[in-house]
Design a protein around this motif. Sequence first.
Motif, PDB file in Angstrom:
ATOM      1  N   UNK A  28       0.865  -1.176   0.000  1.00  0.00           N
ATOM      2  CA  UNK A  28       0.000   0.000   0.000  1.00  0.00           C
ATOM      3  C   UNK A  28       0.901   1.225   0.000  1.00  0.00           C
ATOM      4  N   UNK A  29       0.353   2.345  -0.405  1.00  0.00           N
ATOM      5  CA  UNK A  29       1.088   3.609  -0.376  1.00  0.00           C
ATOM      6  C   UNK A  29       0.913   4.196   1.029  1.00  0.00           C
ATOM      7  N   UNK A  30       2.010   4.250   1.800  1.00  0.00           N
ATOM      8  CA  UNK A  30       1.956   4.562   3.235  1.00  0.00           C
ATOM      9  C   UNK A  30       2.458   5.973   3.515  1.00  0.00           C
ATOM     10  N   UNK A  31       1.742   6.663   4.391  1.00  0.00           N
ATOM     11  CA  UNK A  31       2.157   7.952   4.908  1.00  0.00           C
ATOM     12  C   UNK A  31       1.979   7.977   6.410  1.00  0.00           C
ATOM     13  N   UNK A  32       2.417   9.074   7.020  1.00  0.00           N
ATOM     14  CA  UNK A  32       2.289   9.212   8.465  1.00  0.00           C
ATOM     15  C   UNK A  32       3.638   9.399   9.114  1.00  0.00           C
ATOM     16  N   UNK A  33       3.742   8.986  10.385  1.00  0.00           N
ATOM     17  CA  UNK A  33       4.975   9.234  11.111  1.00  0.00           C
ATOM     18  C   UNK A  33       5.299   8.126  12.095  1.00  0.00           C
ATOM     19  N   UNK A  34       6.606   8.037  12.347  1.00  0.00           N
ATOM     20  CA  UNK A  34       7.135   7.153  13.388  1.00  0.00           C
ATOM     21  C   UNK A  34       7.776   8.012  14.461  1.00  0.00           C
ATOM     22  N   UNK A  35       7.752   7.514  15.687  1.00  0.00           N
ATOM     23  CA  UNK A  35       8.411   8.163  16.818  1.00  0.00           C
ATOM     24  C   UNK A  35       9.396   7.167  17.410  1.00  0.00           C
ATOM     25  N   UNK A  47      13.016  11.898  21.992  1.00  0.00           N
ATOM     26  CA  UNK A  47      12.273  11.166  20.966  1.00  0.00           C
ATOM     27  C   UNK A  47      12.353  11.924  19.657  1.00  0.00           C
ATOM     28  N   UNK A  48      12.490  11.174  18.581  1.00  0.00           N
ATOM     29  CA  UNK A  48      12.617  11.716  17.242  1.00  0.00           C
ATOM     30  C   UNK A  48      11.362  11.375  16.437  1.00  0.00           C
ATOM     31  N   UNK A  49      10.956  12.292  15.577  1.00  0.00           N
ATOM     32  CA  UNK A  49       9.852  12.084  14.639  1.00  0.00           C
ATOM     33  C   UNK A  49      10.421  11.821  13.254  1.00  0.00           C
ATOM     34  N   UNK A  50       9.750  10.958  12.486  1.00  0.00           N
ATOM     35  CA  UNK A  50      10.134  10.779  11.091  1.00  0.00           C
ATOM     36  C   UNK A  50       8.885  10.662  10.231  1.00  0.00           C
ATOM     37  N   UNK A  51       8.832  11.471   9.180  1.00  0.00           N
ATOM     38  CA  UNK A  51       7.752  11.422   8.202  1.00  0.00           C
ATOM     39  C   UNK A  51       7.999  10.204   7.316  1.00  0.00           C
TER      40      UNK A  51
END
Length: 172
Positions: A28-35, A47-51
């Motif tokens: 699937x085409x995925x978007x959002x973020x990881x912490x 804590x780091x954010x990543x798009x």
Amino acid sequence: MVKKIAITGRPGCGKTTLCRKIAERVEADVGGLLTEEIREEGKRVGFRLQDLATGEGGTLAHVRDCSGPGVGKYFVCPDQLDLIGVGAIELGLREKDLLIVDEIGPMELKSRRFVQAVERALEAEIDCLFTIHRRSKHPLLKKVREGFQVKKLTPKNRDRAFEKLSSAFSKR
């Protein structure tokens, strides 16, 4: 049919790892973020954010390098949360098949813009995988718990959970 699933569990049970693996392997085409944790000399200092769509990263919270509201020993970086976190959610809502938001917890809830972006995701016709703080009573998390299928992740069930979720979210 749109799938809305929230993962909860104790710290260190594998929520972020599960989200990363889903983002990498789902069809699937995925978007959002990881912490993810920031560690120095073996100790967690922030804590780091990543798009997930753009790869852009920034600091969500840190023990000394942010000046926003405090959560425990950490200080939130509201400008980074709004720029990267909210930006990742908005991009995912506009252009992706699956929106992953890791995590919705006390630090992220310090941003009114972040809360509003997640509220838009709750109403959107897009598949969503969220990780949520296990004990927070915040009204946004109450809405997520009421509107999503909530699964508790443990070290024992995380491999099985990955298989089930990757299958559920794959667009075939």
